[in-house]
Design a protein around this motif. Structure first.
Motif, PDB file in Angstrom:
ATOM      1  N   PRO A   1       9.428  13.852  -8.816  1.00 35.07           N
ATOM      2  CA  PRO A   1      10.579  12.916  -9.117  1.00 35.07           C
ATOM      3  C   PRO A   1      11.498  12.761  -8.144  1.00 35.07           C
ATOM      4  N   ASP A   2      11.930  14.001  -7.536  1.00 36.00           N
ATOM      5  CA  ASP A   2      13.067  13.990  -6.764  1.00 36.00           C
ATOM      6  C   ASP A   2      12.846  13.737  -5.043  1.00 36.00           C
TER       7      ASP A   2
ATOM      8  N   TRP B   1       6.970  21.061  -1.145  1.00 34.56           N
ATOM      9  CA  TRP B   1       5.621  20.867  -0.954  1.00 34.56           C
ATOM     10  C   TRP B   1       4.758  21.795  -1.626  1.00 34.56           C
ATOM     11  N   GLN B   2       5.550  23.018  -2.032  1.00 34.14           N
ATOM     12  CA  GLN B   2       4.751  23.859  -3.025  1.00 34.14           C
ATOM     13  C   GLN B   2       4.518  23.134  -4.360  1.00 34.14           C
ATOM     14  N   ASN B   3       5.481  22.727  -4.669  1.00 34.89           N
ATOM     15  CA  ASN B   3       5.768  22.200  -6.090  1.00 34.89           C
ATOM     16  C   ASN B   3       4.673  20.828  -6.450  1.00 34.89           C
ATOM     17  N   LEU B   4       4.805  20.071  -5.202  1.00 38.38           N
ATOM     18  CA  LEU B   4       4.086  19.057  -5.065  1.00 38.38           C
ATOM     19  C   LEU B   4       2.483  19.531  -5.063  1.00 38.38           C
ATOM     20  N   ALA B   5       2.086  20.446  -4.496  1.00 39.27           N
ATOM     21  CA  ALA B   5       0.623  21.007  -4.319  1.00 39.27           C
ATOM     22  C   ALA B   5       0.326  21.586  -5.728  1.00 39.27           C
TER      23      ALA B   5
ATOM     24  N   LEU C   1       0.621  -1.023  -0.038  1.00 35.45           N
ATOM     25  CA  LEU C   1       0.212   0.139  -0.125  1.00 35.45           C
ATOM     26  C   LEU C   1       0.861   1.404  -0.176  1.00 35.45           C
ATOM     27  N   ALA C   2       1.979   1.281   0.849  1.00 36.61           N
ATOM     28  CA  ALA C   2       3.009   2.339   1.077  1.00 36.61           C
ATOM     29  C   ALA C   2       3.584   2.563  -0.280  1.00 36.61           C
ATOM     30  N   LEU C   3       3.815   1.448  -1.045  1.00 33.29           N
ATOM     31  CA  LEU C   3       4.653   1.655  -2.046  1.00 33.29           C
ATOM     32  C   LEU C   3       3.942   2.209  -3.464  1.00 33.29           C
ATOM     33  N   LEU C   4       2.462   1.837  -3.305  1.00 32.00           N
ATOM     34  CA  LEU C   4       1.757   2.535  -4.429  1.00 32.00           C
ATOM     35  C   LEU C   4       1.533   3.963  -4.249  1.00 32.00           C
ATOM     36  N   VAL C   5       1.575   4.357  -2.794  1.00 28.75           N
ATOM     37  CA  VAL C   5       1.295   5.892  -2.743  1.00 28.75           C
ATOM     38  C   VAL C   5       2.584   6.564  -2.958  1.00 28.75           C
ATOM     39  N   ARG C   6       3.779   5.762  -2.757  1.00 24.21           N
ATOM     40  CA  ARG C   6       5.056   6.513  -2.945  1.00 24.21           C
ATOM     41  C   ARG C   6       5.510   6.495  -4.397  1.00 24.21           C
ATOM     42  N   ASP C   7       5.129   5.663  -5.204  1.00 25.22           N
ATOM     43  CA  ASP C   7       5.431   5.849  -6.855  1.00 25.22           C
ATOM     44  C   ASP C   7       4.341   6.611  -7.480  1.00 25.22           C
ATOM     45  N   TYR C   8       3.081   6.905  -6.775  1.00 26.15           N
ATOM     46  CA  TYR C   8       2.187   8.097  -7.400  1.00 26.15           C
ATOM     47  C   TYR C   8       2.723   9.345  -6.955  1.00 26.15           C
ATOM     48  N   LEU C   9       3.416   9.488  -5.852  1.00 24.59           N
ATOM     49  CA  LEU C   9       4.317  10.713  -5.567  1.00 24.59           C
ATOM     50  C   LEU C   9       5.255  11.124  -6.227  1.00 24.59           C
ATOM     51  N   ILE C  10       6.096   9.922  -6.573  1.00 21.58           N
ATOM     52  CA  ILE C  10       7.207   9.987  -7.507  1.00 21.58           C
ATOM     53  C   ILE C  10       6.812  10.576  -8.896  1.00 21.58           C
TER      54      ILE C  10
ATOM     55  N   GLY D   1      12.652  16.524  -1.013  1.00 23.16           N
ATOM     56  CA  GLY D   1      13.477  16.225  -2.188  1.00 23.16           C
ATOM     57  C   GLY D   1      14.809  15.827  -1.873  1.00 23.16           C
ATOM     58  N   VAL D   2      15.469  15.283  -2.754  1.00 22.35           N
ATOM     59  CA  VAL D   2      17.051  14.914  -2.515  1.00 22.35           C
ATOM     60  C   VAL D   2      17.610  16.268  -2.767  1.00 22.35           C
TER      61      VAL D   2
END
Length: 718
Positions: free
Chosen positions: A113-114, A212-216, A100-109, A195-196
């Protein structure tokens, strides 16, 4: 179900921590999804463990109730089988959580991507706390205080006690120096994701905010994440916040080229589990939505009231006109930036609208928009730009991106403020007094469950108890909370635990209805009748209520609801209710009450005079000064007779009674505040004073009178 004598071992299994999964939240969406995740993992454990489930009896099949996070399973083979089953269940839970966590992580990536995946993985790997113990019944150990060769209930209680002892030996994990920097906005326990970045800038607050601004901006959905970068989440909070979005992403055919088969299949299974038979992801009421629920219900009832009296018609027509103007303002938002949302976040409102056959236009105005657009004091162009993504220009001020509303957005905010204000005024003119910006969180928990378990003579009796708890959670709790009468939304109902949100007006009567239903579920199982005959104080529940302004941080409100529930258990000695009013001004009110018994039946109606008083104050029949004057005199009222006399005097002084006109229809006469009703109210309040008892009875009654006044006035003094 095997008999107790057939069990060779018991397994007690728990998944946590409950707080981060449910109560650690800044938005109601976090609450709802967190409870579903915990239920999903508990279902996984129950399925993987095998054996003979004792509590719960089966996996949850309802979209409303939840599988409890603590399981009890019996085994007829041997002690080793129980331990093997526990390890299998733990591995299954950890695997499901990782998927479940991996699914969400890949969605966020896919959006950012960073994303620093090392931070993510460390937090995910240490998120769960899984505890289990097994009890060997074939060769029972010597446990102080427990005769494991005695009756069934003692063995179950021993297993529960062992699990509680195991939880005290908590597992701790440390985060390395690579996770320094700003902490998560939710809970503040884990570092925020970021991000990295170069080593010399690791943990930079500016870079974390920009991430977080960029993600939003990529999400382009302020209802999920604030656009200004102020919401900075850890991995566990991110799983709760973005799980629904990840399901949509993984099953969208437009994304087929970047989605693995594993993610797609998992997302389809999760949708079936989390969304049930709904084609779209569920929507959750905001705290503003919940605060405005009783106002909208009042407007719906008034609009569909066919009373032909001229003054009623005039008020109804005025309310209709103001609602039309408000609706027009809502629709004036740009077509590519609509304010509307789907209806259905508060089931009771939908039920009410369907029952009265509400017309399409008022239905859209009242059910399709978030409740914060009714609280005109808080409507601003900045709010519309940030929360509803209305047109704005981006500027950089002090190295921070800031959204500056356009003139059109400022005009929209002005129109909404004016029309919402006029609508509220028209509602008050039409005698709709529930225009409060306050709402309530209710937490309920069964009392003395350990003592109740000890009274179980057999696994069959335990089955009856489990059925009673599951019946209450699956039918009783959901039906009460989601009714058109109470207008609430159930967050969690698992066994003897309930968490729900309500509008201000309905919170107290709804909580009392939940306590009644729980007790009725206990008494309704004939197999348990002997237990309650022996000890009528078993099979009760206690509840805490936190009432707060809709803009108060949700995590603080939840903490206060838990504290109120703790008050009900400890300060008021269970079978009780406690309430905390968190005024916007900072002045807080607390009150509590332990219900009495009449035979085996709890006297839950003892607080009815408080609910009646709130109604009379709201209707203008009783002055709110009553509560202040009684509180001022409370220190001198040291007997029941003195308190009763003072209550009668104050009600005569602060009330306006009318004669019961027999020419009126019966339902209208029933609403009049007559001398008889005033005397009945005085007697009811005096009886409550006597039930409270003790030297502090007058002070505690004064607190409850203050609660009634606050509910009636909706905190308008703040």
């Amino acid at each position: 179900m095997s008999e107790a004598s057939d069990y060779k071992a018991l397994l007690s299994f728990a998944i946590g921590p409950v707080q981060p999964f449910i109560a650690a939240a800044r938005r109601t969406q976090d609450l709802f999804v967190g409870s579903k995740i915990l239920s999903y993992l508990a279902d996984t454990a129950l399925s993987a463990a095998g054996g003979s489930p004792i509590y719960p009896l089966a996996q949850n099949q309802s979209g409303e109730s939840n599988t409890p996070n603590k399981l009890l399973i019996g085994f007829t083979s041997d002690h080793k089988a129980a331990a093997d089953a526990a390890r299998t269940a733990q591995e299954a839970v950890e695997k499901k959580w990782s998927e479940l966590a991996l699914l969400v992580r890949d969605y966020l990536i896919s959006l950012a991507p960073d994303l620093d995946t090392s931070i993510w993985q460390k937090q995910v790997d240490t998120a769960l706390e899984i505890y289990w113990v097994t009890l060997d019944l074939a060769s029972p150990p010597a446990l102080e205080g427990y005769d494991l060769r005695g009756k069934y209930g003692t063995r179950v209680a021993a297993a529960e006690s062992l699990l509680a002892s195991r939880k005290l030996l908590r597992d701790f994990s440390q985060y390395g120096p690579e996770q320094r920097g700003p902490m998560s906005s939710i809970g503040g326990v884990r570092p925020a994701l970021r991000g990295v970045t170069p080593a010399k800038e690791a943990g930079s607050a500016r870079l974390v905010r920009e991430f977080w601004q960029n993600l939003a901006e990529q999400l382009a959905r302020p209802a999920v994440l604030a656009l200004d970068g102020g919401e900075q989440l850890d991995a566990i909070s991110a799983v709760k916040r973005f799980l629904n979005g990840a399901m949509v992403w993984a099953t969208d055919k437009k994304n087929e080229h970047q989605i693995s088969n594993e993610h797609r299949e998992l997302a389809e299974r999760l949708k079936a589990t989390f969304w049930g038979d709904k084609a779209r992801q569920p929507i959750y009421p905001s705290t503003s939505d919940m605060a405005a629920a009783d106002l909208r219900a009042g407007i719906i009832r008034t609009l569909t009231n066919a009373d032909p009296k001229p003054d009623v018609v005039k008020k109804r027509n005025n309310l209709t006109a103001k609602l039309q103007a408000y609706h027009a303002a809502l629709l004036s938002a740009p077509a590519d930036h609509p304010l509307a949302q789907r209806e259905g976040d508060i089931p009771g409102l939908v039920t009410l609208a369907n029952a009265v056959k509400l017309d399409a236009q008022p239905r859209e105005a009242l059910l399709h928009y978030d409740g914060d657009l009714l609280f005109y004091q808080n409507i601003s162009a900045k709010m519309l730009a940030n929360d509803y993504q209305q047109p704005a220009t981006e500027e950089t001020i002090d190295r921070r991106k800031v959204r500056v509303p356009t003139k059109d957005t400022e005009r929209l905010a002005r129109d909404l403020r004016e029309t919402a204000s006029s609508l509220i005024s028209a509602a008050r003119d039409a005698d709709i007094y529930c225009t409060s910006p306050y709402y309530a969180v209710v937490i309920m928990d069964g009392d003395r469950m350990g003592a109740l378990l000890r009274e179980m003579d057999s696994s069959l009796m335990h089955t009856a108890l489990t059925n009673a708890l599951e019946g209450f959670a699956d039918k009783g709790a959901s039906g009460i909370v989601g009714s058109e009468q109470h207008l609430g939304r159930l967050i969690y109902a698992g066994g003897d635990d309930v968490m729900a949100v309500f509008p201000l007006i309905t919170a107290l009567p709804a909580t009392i209805a939940l306590l009644k239903a729980y007790r009725a579920a206990m008494l309704g199982k004939t197999e348990l009748a002997g237990v309650f005959k022996v000890n009528s104080h078993l099979g009760t529940a206690s509840a805490g209520i936190a009432i707060a302004h809709h803009l108060t941080p949700l995590d603080f409100v939840l903490a206060q609801a838990h504290a109120a529930e703790e008050d009900a258990k400890e300060r008021y000695k269970r079978n009780a209710i406690a309430i905390r009013i968190l005024r916007r001004s900072g002045q807080h009110t607390t009150a509590g009450y332990q219900f009495g018994f009449d035979g085996n039946q709890v006297q839950h109606d003892q607080l009815a005079p408080i609910i009646e008083l709130a109604d009379y104050i709201a209707a203008g029949s009783v002055s709110p000064r009553l509560s202040y004057d009684f509180a001022r005199e409370a220190h001198a009222l040291n007997s029941n007779a003195m308190a009763a006399s003072e209550l009668r005097r104050l009600l005569q002084r602060h009330s306006s009674v009318v004669k019961d006109d027999e020419r009126l229809p019966q339902e209208e006469r029933g609403k009049l505040f007559t001398e008889v009703r005033r005397d009945d109210l005085a007697a009811g309040l005096a009886s409550l004073h006597q039930q409270i008892g003790g030297p502090q009875a007058s002070r505690e009654l004064a607190e409850w009178l203050g609660v009634a006044e606050f509910i009636a006035r909706g905190g308008q003094e703040d």
